[in-house]
Design an enzyme around this catalytic site. Structure first.
Site, PDB file in Angstrom:
ATOM      1  CB  SER A  50     -14.582  32.636  11.052  1.00  0.00           C
ATOM      2  OG  SER A  50     -14.983  33.607  11.990  1.00  0.00           O
ATOM      3  CB  SER A  51     -11.990  36.630   8.337  1.00  0.00           C
ATOM      4  OG  SER A  51     -10.708  36.226   8.744  1.00  0.00           O
ATOM      5  CB  VAL A  52     -17.097  38.421  10.306  1.00  0.00           C
ATOM      6  CG1 VAL A  52     -18.493  38.884   9.891  1.00  0.00           C
ATOM      7  CG2 VAL A  52     -17.191  37.092  11.055  1.00  0.00           C
ATOM      8  CE  LYS A  70     -18.062  32.393  12.014  1.00  0.00           C
ATOM      9  NZ  LYS A  70     -18.661  32.173  13.336  1.00  0.00           N
ATOM     10  CG  ASP A 157     -16.995  31.249  22.409  1.00  0.00           C
ATOM     11  OD1 ASP A 157     -16.508  31.610  23.496  1.00  0.00           O
ATOM     12  OD2 ASP A 157     -16.495  31.563  21.314  1.00  0.00           O
TER      13      ASP A 157
HETATM   14  P1  ADP Z   1     -15.795  34.042  15.209  1.00  0.00           P
HETATM   15  O1  ADP Z   1     -16.115  32.581  15.202  1.00  0.00           O
HETATM   16  O2  ADP Z   1     -14.605  34.374  14.401  1.00  0.00           O
HETATM   17  O3  ADP Z   1     -15.763  34.616  16.594  1.00  0.00           O
HETATM   18  P2  ADP Z   1     -18.359  35.380  14.922  1.00  0.00           P
HETATM   19  O4  ADP Z   1     -19.498  34.684  14.267  1.00  0.00           O
HETATM   20  O5  ADP Z   1     -18.407  35.492  16.402  1.00  0.00           O
HETATM   21  O6  ADP Z   1     -17.009  34.707  14.414  1.00  0.00           O
HETATM   22  O7  ADP Z   1     -18.222  36.851  14.319  1.00  0.00           O
HETATM   23  C1  ADP Z   1     -17.123  37.670  14.681  1.00  0.00           C
HETATM   24  C2  ADP Z   1     -17.565  39.108  14.780  1.00  0.00           C
HETATM   25  O8  ADP Z   1     -18.102  39.545  13.526  1.00  0.00           O
HETATM   26  C3  ADP Z   1     -18.676  39.345  15.789  1.00  0.00           C
HETATM   27  O9  ADP Z   1     -18.171  39.555  17.084  1.00  0.00           O
HETATM   28  C4  ADP Z   1     -19.343  40.594  15.217  1.00  0.00           C
HETATM   29  O10 ADP Z   1     -18.641  41.755  15.607  1.00  0.00           O
HETATM   30  C5  ADP Z   1     -19.201  40.402  13.722  1.00  0.00           C
HETATM   31  N1  ADP Z   1     -20.427  39.770  13.204  1.00  0.00           N
HETATM   32  C6  ADP Z   1     -20.702  38.462  13.103  1.00  0.00           C
HETATM   33  N2  ADP Z   1     -21.917  38.262  12.575  1.00  0.00           N
HETATM   34  C7  ADP Z   1     -22.441  39.487  12.350  1.00  0.00           C
HETATM   35  C8  ADP Z   1     -23.684  39.963  11.822  1.00  0.00           C
HETATM   36  N3  ADP Z   1     -24.628  39.118  11.399  1.00  0.00           N
HETATM   37  N4  ADP Z   1     -23.867  41.297  11.764  1.00  0.00           N
HETATM   38  C9  ADP Z   1     -22.918  42.155  12.149  1.00  0.00           C
HETATM   39  N5  ADP Z   1     -21.734  41.777  12.648  1.00  0.00           N
HETATM   40  C10 ADP Z   1     -21.488  40.460  12.749  1.00  0.00           C
HETATM   41 MG    MG Z   2     -17.232  34.898  17.992  1.00  0.00          MG
END
Ligand code: ADP
Ligand code: MG
Ligand code: ZN
Length: 471
Positions: A50-52, A70, A157
């Site tokens: 994913s990319s967030v 996300k 995880d």
């Molecule tokens: P992945 O599956 O790619 O690891 P994550 O859900 O862990 O995706 O999100 C990746 C990163 O994005 C997190 O480590 C965080 O830094 C940022 N992130 C994710 N969700 C949020 C949120 N609700 N608010 C702020 N940052 C977020």
């Molecule tokens: Mg993650």
């Protein structure tokens, strides 16, 4: 005074790079509805699946509100996506678990919209935390785990990047159910559906997989041997932090391999030795979930025990506490499962690891006996609060040599840089509680890092641990 960055550096203040601009453009094109609601400001996370992004929306009352968007890799399995969403909708929004606001879908693109939580990275804060901060951090993590475990969700995880932490506002949020699975009696319908999907272990990108071939016939399915081929002492290793390399979202990881077959009737001669014979090289791979990050994986995950439960998240929480108490992050930095297992043995003892593995039906061979270490001595030495066992070495030398993070991982201003501050300041400044860490902290650490998942403390029990008296 230590200064903690109050604004996440990805907060839209910095100018985004050309690459990020293109990614944002791509996202608008893939999911055009987004542009009617959000001004996408920046990319704040990028992983394999994913990319967030940080998006801003104009609310009805005229306020601008921030959201995390996300964008899941388009090749994600629909049930996988739905299960991640179900975890967030059913368990999220309370008890330190991130909630979900909305979800956009356009063809095979899916964007999960969550409230944005400003946070610092673990590396930014680990050196600045007081012992009381650490006590609260682990308490809040355990609270999130108790909550999801009550629903029969195994996160799989647990690591600092998936537990968002805002140091100033004392906020915590567990995120990323992208690898979650259900317990045998999970309440989450979609996690039940997932168990069928997970029969084939997913390749973990960039990871060496020693026995990913699946021959047509198993020689002896009752014997599963786990052989740490390397008995390299992690204490002699120096690890350098490698920044997460962005992976192009549009290229899914493909791990097709040919399946060699094995002659029938061969018997194995390498059992309990530290060699792997040809027969064993071509054994059918044990099918067991193996998601996560090697350094945070529990022994039963590393040895591919097929019955894994919520205890695997507890182990990962233990590794985080070990990092917090020792001031070292990452603590175990292993590129594959066998190195990770060797590193665990270095801390928890090889005899103890072998014995615990026996309880869940795994035979582990280690060519050298590694003694169990006292956790307080280990953590205090790594913090530089105790002279190294080697008389000649200064605490600084010792600090740079053992288990994990070398200086590259040390945030500036961490405890280790006390030498850099004025002496007077060190004297005046309180030690942030690190001069009187109670035995309870190490007792809890010992129970979280119980090698045997059957006796490992649960999140519910851990929250009642004396360490948390008064919280
Ligand atoms: P992945 O599956 O790619 O690891 P994550 O859900 O862990 O995706 O999100 C990746 C990163 O994005 C997190 O480590 C965080 O830094 C940022 N992130 C994710 N969700 C949020 C949120 N609700 N608010 C702020 N940052 C977020
Ligand atoms: Mg993650
Ligand atoms: Zn063999």
């Amino acid at each position: 005074m230590d200064v903690i960055p109050s604004v996440c550096k990805n907060n839209g203040r910095r100018k985004v790079s050309k690459d990020v601009e293109m990614d944002i453009e791509y996202l608008y094109e893939a999911v055009p509805q987004l542009s009617t609601v959000f001004h996408i400001r920046d990319k704040i996370g990028e992983g394999t699946f994913s990319s967030v992004y940080l998006g801003e929306a104009l609310m009805a009352d005229g306020r601008k509100e921030k959201f995390a968007l996300k964008h899941l890799i388009p090749t994600s399995h629909p049930v996988r996506i739905a299960a991640e969403l179900q975890c967030l909708t059913v368990a999220g929004g309370r008890e330190n678990v991130m909630g979900v606001t909305y979800c956009f879908r356009q063809n095979d693109h899916c964007v999960i919209v969550m409230p944005y939580m400003e946070h610092q990275t673990f590396v930014e804060v680990i050196g600045l935390l007081s012992f009381e901060d650490v006590r609260q951090y682990i308490y809040h993590l355990l609270k999130a785990l108790r909550h999801i475990h009550q629903f029969g969700i195994i996160h799989r995880d647990i690591k600092p990047t998936n537990f968002l932490y805002n140091h100033l506002e004392k906020k915590f949020a567990l995120v990323d159910f992208g690898l979650a699975q259900g317990t045998a009696d999970t309440q989450m319908e979609l996690l039940k559906d997932l168990s069928g999907l997970c029969r084939t272990p997913r390749a973990v990108f960039g990871e060496r997989n020693l026995n990913s071939c699946a021959p047509a016939r198993t020689i002896d399915p009752t014997v599963e041997l786990v052989k740490p081929s390397k008995t390299e002492d992690p204490a002699n290793r120096r690890f350098i932090s490698i920044p997460r390399r962005p992976l192009p979202v549009r290229t899914p990881v493909n791990n097709k391999r040919t399946n060699p077959t094995v002659n029938l009737g061969l018997t194995c001669s390498c059992h309990t030795t530290d060699r792997v014979c040809n027969v064993c090289m071509s054994r059918k791979q044990q099918v067991a979930p193996r998601a996560g990050t090697p350094g945070f994986r529990a022994p039963e995950v590393l040895t591919k025990c097929p019955n894994q439960g919520t205890a695997i998240d507890i182990w990962s929480a233990g590794v985080i506490l070990l990092s917090l108490l020792s001031g070292r992050y990452p603590f175990f930095k292993a590129s594959d499962d066998l190195i990770a297992l060797t590193q665990i043995m270095t801390i928890r003892g090889s005899k103890e690891t072998i014995q615990a593995a026996g309880t869940f039906g795994k035979s582990v061979v280690c060519s050298r006996e590694l003694p169990r270490q006292d956790l307080r001595t280990l953590c205090e030495t790594l913090r530089g609060r105790r002279p190294s066992p080697d008389d000649e070495a200064t605490p600084q030398d010792y600090r740079d040599s053992p288990v994990s993070a070398g200086p590259a991982d040390e945030p500036s201003g961490r405890g280790g840089s006390e030498d850099d501050r004025g002496l007077a300041e060190v004297g005046v400044q309180d030690e942030r509680g690190w001069n009187q860490v109670p035995d309870e902290a190490y007792d809890l650490l010992d129970r979280l890092l119980d090698l045997n998942p059957a006796t490992r403390i649960t999140a519910k029990q851990a929250l009642e641990h004396p360490l948390f008296a008064g919280l």
